[in-house]
Every structure is written in C-alpha cells, then in structure tokens.
Design an enzyme around this catalytic site. Structure first.
Site, PDB file in Angstrom:
ATOM      1  CG  ASP A  98      -2.256   0.613   0.981  1.00  0.00           C
ATOM      2  OD1 ASP A  98      -2.307   1.646   0.298  1.00  0.00           O
ATOM      3  OD2 ASP A  98      -3.266   0.054   1.450  1.00  0.00           O
ATOM      4  CG  ASP A 200      -4.482   5.941   0.790  1.00  0.00           C
ATOM      5  OD1 ASP A 200      -5.483   5.228   0.950  1.00  0.00           O
ATOM      6  OD2 ASP A 200      -4.313   7.030   1.385  1.00  0.00           O
ATOM      7  CD  GLU A 255      -8.528   5.056  -1.687  1.00  0.00           C
ATOM      8  OE1 GLU A 255      -9.499   4.834  -0.961  1.00  0.00           O
ATOM      9  OE2 GLU A 255      -7.448   5.505  -1.248  1.00  0.00           O
ATOM     10  CG  HIS A 329      -8.953  -0.446   4.101  1.00  0.00           C
ATOM     11  ND1 HIS A 329      -8.709  -0.570   2.751  1.00  0.00           N
ATOM     12  CD2 HIS A 329      -8.577   0.809   4.432  1.00  0.00           C
ATOM     13  CE1 HIS A 329      -8.189   0.557   2.298  1.00  0.00           C
ATOM     14  NE2 HIS A 329      -8.106   1.416   3.290  1.00  0.00           N
ATOM     15  CG  ASP A 330     -11.271   3.058   3.373  1.00  0.00           C
ATOM     16  OD1 ASP A 330     -10.960   3.061   4.573  1.00  0.00           O
ATOM     17  OD2 ASP A 330     -10.554   3.531   2.476  1.00  0.00           O
TER      18      ASP A 330
END
Length: 556
Positions: A98, A200, A255, A329-330
């Site tokens: 990540d 991210d 993302e 995870h969000d």
C-alpha cells in the site's frame, strides 16, 4: 487485447491489524500473515494487497506514515517482513504494498523539519498558507474526517493543508524533491522484491493552483475531493512510471477518489504509461443520499448499480482495465449491504454477490473474510468504534442537528469502516482464533457460526464457492478477457449479462432479491453447461425459475 498476468490474477486484501495475531497482544502482525499463507494458497489467490505495515503513530490505522522504510513495531520487524515476502513467493503469491504518498504523518522527519521555519529545506515538502486578510482559514476546503482541512501551526504562524486527519499533512507534489524522494522509496521496496503498489488516494496528489474556495457539502466545507484529478496528476504518474514502476514487472492500482470514466481512461490506459487499473467509487455511492451523504441506512436500487457497473465495463473495454470489488477496509460488509445477512440467506447471497462481480471483465479483489461471508458487526455504543471517520462524523452531524443520535448510530453501524476491520474469524474458539487475548477492536459475536475452520472443510461453504470461482477464472480466457453486455436492463431484482470471446459465450443471472423470478433463457444457452451456481440443482432449462438470491452461470 494484450494478455497480462495481473489481468488474470485474483487479489486478496489483508488488513494486517485484524488478520492474525501471532504473539498474543491483540493486534494482527506479519508473522500471523506468514502463518496463514497456506490458507490463501488453498483459496487460490495470486496476489496479496497488504494494507500499510510501515512505521506509524496510528492516528488513522497506519495510513499516517512516519517512516516508509521501517515496519510498525506492533506488526513486527523488517526481518519478519522479508520472511513473509520470501514465503509468499515460494508459494507463488505476489505481494502488493500500500503506497500512501498523498500525505505523511506529522511525525515523519520531513514534516518535523518543515514546521521548524519558513526557510527550512523541507518547508516546501508540504502545503503551507497564511490566514486570509480577514483572519479566516486559507480556503473553505474540508477534511475527509470532518472539519476544515487546515491546521494552524504557531511556530511560523501559518496553516498546513490536511485533506484527512490533522496528523496527516498533505505532501506538495509540485516540489520535484518530494517526487524524487517518493520514487527512491518505491525503488527501495521494488529492489527488496515486492510486486507492485496499491496507491492510496493517488488522484488527490495534484492540487489546483491557488487552492480556490469551492462549493460546500453537507458539513459546511468543500468536499475533500476538491483536489481530485488535478492539473498535473497524469504528468506525475507518468514520471513515477519512468523512474520507478518500469524497474520491475509490477501490478498497480490507484485508489482514485472522484474519478470519472474519462479520467480513468487516462490513469489505466492499456499503453501502461501510468497505472494498470483504478478503484472507482461510483458503485460504492449507490446507496448514499443527498442529505446525509454516505451516512444513511437506505438500500440501493439495483437498476442504478447496473447502470454504473455497465458504464465502467463498456467504457473501459479495449481502452483500459477494471478493478472489481464489493469490499475493502473502507467499506462495510457486502453481504450486509447488498445481500441478505440473515441466517436463511447469508451464504446464498454471499455466493450470489461473488458470482456477479467475479464473472465481469477486470481483476477481482477479495477482502479478508469476504470469502467466508463475514457480516457487519453489531456495534451498539460509540465506544465500540475505533474509526476516526465514523466517530468524528457522529459528533459533527449530531452536534449540528443534522442527524439524531439514534439515526447516526444506525448509519455508522451500517456504513462505518469498522465493519470491515473486526478480527478475521478463523475458528469458533475464544476471540475467533484471531488472538489469545482481547483484540484491539471487538470480535463479531457470530464467529461461532461464521469461521474459516468450518468452511474450509465444508463442501457447500462460501469459501469453497470462492475457491471454485477463482479456479474458473484461472482456466477461462472468456471470463478474463471476454466482452460484457448487460441484458434485462430495467429489471429491479435481476442482474444479468453476457460475456463473449470469439465464438465462446456465457450468460450470468444474479437475483438480488428474496423474490422468486422466472426468466426466459436465450435459445443458444438452453441445455448448455451450468458453469457454476449457488443452488446445487440449477439447470439450463428454457425457462429458469430464479430462487431467492440465486446465481447461475451458463456457458454456450
């Protein structure tokens, strides 16, 4: 269409804090991951996307990084990481890190230096502005985690920009030195042997010149997406490709908050000048509303979901590549959100959702526990929550009188990010086999019914179904590369589409409801092979009766 290994792969996301605790401190760690690699090998996945494991004060669960080239103490050591990487590679599993480079922690050495003085060499690594002449904030931008996106720093009597927590100052990507330091760090990890990066909020790295005021959202501030797809984002990603990503055979996914279809064609175009694919969020907003944004318990209209996913399937066809996901995870658990998490329908609807997304064109992403049909957690007090976004939103929207406490508790219980962050449910022993002690966040009490130990050994389990879906993708170029065409566009219950590659075709029916529905199977599919179904007695008859949450895939 060019064939690439990452198009044919299935990615599994691990949120390390909640995956497996090997040392009994209530927090998942790298050795815990290493110990579960055989489980992932059995599932059949190709790539692990590892949520951040870097050194961090944990204001935002590791997405606030204080040292990109060190491991968080709670997760272990760099030696533990190297062992995990080597073991994964031995088992044929790649590791995607990540990459969090829109911002750092305020405890990163760059920011510690930056705030010391206006002439510090690191000052321009971040975005500093004075107050306006009237003493107000530099602009009206808001933080993703509520409140303004500016934090006052008395040392130099100026404000720094933070689109997320005030402990996550935004990097100034317009500074070439910032970009070079980021690329050097990426090359350090690639040399170590990692196989790529999930990036991210990468669409936010290029801010609009002058940082102008923007239209405000529900909290009175301009949404944090104001800087999405900025003027230099593609230029910077092309530079990243040249200076880092081309140094290895990488998998990359960005993302991209606020991404449009047209922008995605630039980010993820097939010439591979930038990224391999993006995460878009349009289908994650399908159950939001204008008044409360994401904080609502309303259910989606399937017809809207079909329109969105079809637009992305058709829009990127032959131009770029899709990522396919329901969870991360969000996001809350998909079976509680888009399926039915009752005892009667949980497993059936979890399999249906998996069928719907895995049969599309793109690279599928499975979030830890999704392959078990894990559900949202019954958080009953605010004290149960750990997520900054949910806690801040609760206080802000209730104190402003925009939501009642009761409605807000229901909303964060339904849509809050902590639903995905409860411990992985390994078995029916204490703490779900995740740890030998009370974990950092509550365990979902349904772990005695929903756990990996049961499902790995049960032929009709959700795990076994995911295993079969993944195997089918590995064996079928039609599933990977075939074109997509929606049918039954206006049906409110059924998501149906056809995949085509040369003379090969398959048809997919997914019933998103408890209603029993009859459909007429196109002649070319009648009595052909049922590739997979979540009901054991499914047949390719001329008329198919779709039972509640039934999924069936028929290959011509």
């Amino acid at each position: 269409m060019e064939k690439r290994w990452w198009k044919e792969s299935v990615v599994y996301q691990i949120y390390p804090r909640s995956f497996c605790d090997s040392n009994g401190d209530g927090i998942g760690d790298l050795n815990g991951i290493t110990g579960k690699l055989d489980y992932l090998k059995e599932l059949g996945i190709d790539v692990i996307w590892l949520s951040p494991v870097y050194k961090s004060p944990n204001d935002d669960n590791g997405y606030d990084i204080s040292d990109y080239q060190a491991i968080m103490d709670e997760f272990g050591t760099m030696e533990d990481f190297d062992r995990m990487l080597a073991t994964a590679h031995e088992k044929g599993i790649k590791i995607m890190m990540d990459l969090v480079v829109n911002h750092t922690s305020d405890e990163h050495k760059w920011f510690i230096e930056s705030r010391k003085s206006t002439d510090n060499p690191y000052r321009d690594y971040y975005i500093w502005r004075p107050a306006k002449e009237d003493g107000s904030l530099p602009n009206n931008w808001g933080s993703c985690f509520s409140g303004p996106a500016w934090e006052y720093d008395k040392t130099t009597d100026m404000y720094f920009l933070h689109l997320f927590s005030k402990k996550q100052p935004d990097l100034n990507w317009d500074n070439p030195a910032v970009r070079q330091d980021v690329f050097d760090m990426m090359n350090w990890w690639l040399k170590k042997g990692v196989d790529g990066f999930r990036m991210d909020v990468i669409s936010l790295i290029s801010k609009e010149p002058g940082l102008p005021d923007k239209e405000t959202g529900i909290n009175g501030y301009a949404t944090f997406n104001v800087s999405a797809n900025g003027p230099h984002v593609h230029e910077y990603l092309q530079e990243m490709r040249q200076k880092a990503l081309n140094n290895a055979d990488t998998i990359t996914v960005g993302e991209c908050s606020g991404v449009t279809l047209e922008e995605a064609k630039k980010y993820a175009r097939s010439d591979e000048k930038e990224l391999n694919m993006v995460f878009q969020f349009e289908h994650m907003d399908v159950d939001s509303d204008e008044k409360a944004g994401k904080w609502t318990t309303r259910k989606m209209d399937l017809r809207n979901l079909k329109k969105i996913l079809t637009r992305w399937q058709k829009g990127l066809q032959d131009i770029a590549w899709n990522s396919l996901y329901w969870e991360n995870h969000d996001q809350p658990r998909s079976v509680s959100r888009f399926g039915n998490d009752s005892d009667e329908y949980r497993e059936i609807s979890a399999k249906m959702l998996a069928t719907c997304i895995h049969m599309m064109q793109g690279t599928p992403y499975v979030y830890q526990g999704e392959e078990l049909g894990m559900t949202n957690c019954p958080f009953n007090t605010l004290d149960n929550f750990r997520d900054l976004e949910s806690i801040n939103a609760f206080h802000e929207l209730t104190e402003q009188g925009k939501m009642t406490e009761e409605d807000m508790m229901a909303a964060i219980g339904y849509k809050g990010r902590d639903n995905a962050r409860t411990p992985m449910q390994w078995d029916d022993s204490a703490y779900a086999g995740f740890s030998t002690t009370n974990p950092w966040i509550m365990v979902n009490p349904n772990y005695t019914k929903i756990n990996a130990k049961d499902q790995v050994n049960r032929e009709d389990s959700v795990f076994k179904y995911y295993q079969k879906l993944i195997k089918l993708r590995h064996e079928s170029e039609l599933i990977v590369y075939g074109t997509y065409d929606l049918i039954l566009d206006d049906d409110k219950d059924i998501y149906a589409y056809i995949r085509t590659l040369g003379d090969e075709k398959l048809i997919v029916y997914c019933n998103f409801s408890e209603n029993t529905r009859e459909v007429e199977l196109p002649e070319e599919f009648v009595n052909k092979k049922v590739l997979i179904s979540n009901y054991s007695d499914a047949k390719a008859n001329q008329k198919i009766t779709l039972r509640p949450y039934e999924a069936i895939v028929i290959q011509k």
